[in-house]
Design a protein around this motif. Structure first.
Motif, PDB file in Angstrom:
ATOM      1  N   THR A  11     -29.710 -11.965  10.629  1.00 40.76           N
ATOM      2  CA  THR A  11     -29.481 -12.052  12.256  1.00 40.76           C
ATOM      3  C   THR A  11     -28.122 -10.968  12.040  1.00 40.76           C
ATOM      4  O   THR A  11     -27.125 -10.999  11.251  1.00 40.76           O
ATOM      5  CB  THR A  11     -29.136 -13.371  12.245  1.00 40.76           C
ATOM      6  N   LYS A  49     -28.954  -3.452  17.528  1.00 41.67           N
ATOM      7  CA  LYS A  49     -28.745  -4.373  16.693  1.00 41.67           C
ATOM      8  C   LYS A  49     -30.148  -4.614  15.781  1.00 41.67           C
ATOM      9  O   LYS A  49     -30.441  -4.864  14.613  1.00 41.67           O
ATOM     10  CB  LYS A  49     -28.684  -5.847  17.514  1.00 41.67           C
ATOM     11  N   ALA A  75     -25.242 -10.747  14.513  1.00 47.35           N
ATOM     12  CA  ALA A  75     -24.774 -11.505  15.483  1.00 47.35           C
ATOM     13  C   ALA A  75     -23.802 -11.095  16.350  1.00 47.35           C
ATOM     14  O   ALA A  75     -23.303 -11.539  17.427  1.00 47.35           O
ATOM     15  CB  ALA A  75     -24.384 -13.072  14.991  1.00 47.35           C
TER      16      ALA A  75
END
Length: 137
Positions: free
Chosen positions: A134, A12, A136
Motif C-alpha cells: 500500500t 500512487k 498510503a
C-alpha cells in the motif's frame, strides 16, 4: 519545516506498479525464520530458509487506489531447513535471478505476508493467504 506530501491516485498506482516491473516474471518468495535484516540490501546471515515459492508469472495486476495485491501463488513445501516447530518470521522477494527487492513480516493475519500456518516443517505445504503493498501517502 514539516513534510506534508500528497500524491495523486495515478502516481500512487504507478509507484506500486513499479514493484511488479522490478520483480519481473516469476519472482521468488523466500520465507525465513530468525531476525529480519535491516533491508533487502543486507545479506542473509544465520536466518534459516523455511520455504521458497515461485510467484505468478505476473507478480500482481495493476494497482488500484494505491494498493498492489499479489496474484495467487502456487503452494510450496517446507525445505530441509524447516524443522518441527520452526516459525516463519519474515520473507524476502527476489527476481527469478535472485536480486532482492522487498523484505517483510510473516504471520497468520495482519502481517505483510499472511500464511495458512507459520510453523513450517520439512515437506509441509506452505500457502500464502494474502499479501498487499500500500502506498498510503
Amino acid at each position: 519545516m514539516a513534510s506534508n506530501l500528497k500524491y495523486s491516485a495515478s502516481l500512487k498506482n504507478a509507484q506500486q506498479d513499479a514493484i511488479t516491473t522490478k520483480l519481473g516474471a516469476s519472482a521468488v518468495l523466500n520465507i525465513y525464520s530468525g531476525s529480519q535484516p535491516a533491508s533487502p540490501d543486507t545479506a542473509i546471515g544465520a536466518q534459516v530458509l523455511l520455504a521458497s515459492l515461485t510467484c505468478n508469472a505476473t507478480f500482481a495486476p495493476a494497482a488500484s487506489g494505491g494498493v498492489l495485491t499479489l496474484n495467487s501463488i502456487a503452494n510450496g513445501t517446507g525445505t530441509a531447513g524447516a524443522g518441527a516447530g520452526t516459525v516463519a518470521t519474515w520473507y524476502r522477494l527476489t527476481t527469478s535471478g535472485g536480486t532482492a527487492h522487498i523484505d517483510g513480516t510473516v504471520g497468520i493475519s495482519g502481517a505483510d505476508l499472511n500464511l495458512n500456518n507459520t510453523n513450517i516443517a520439512t515437506g509441509q505445504t506452505v500457502s500464502v493467504t494474502s499479501s498487499t503493498y500500500t502506498n498510503a501517502n
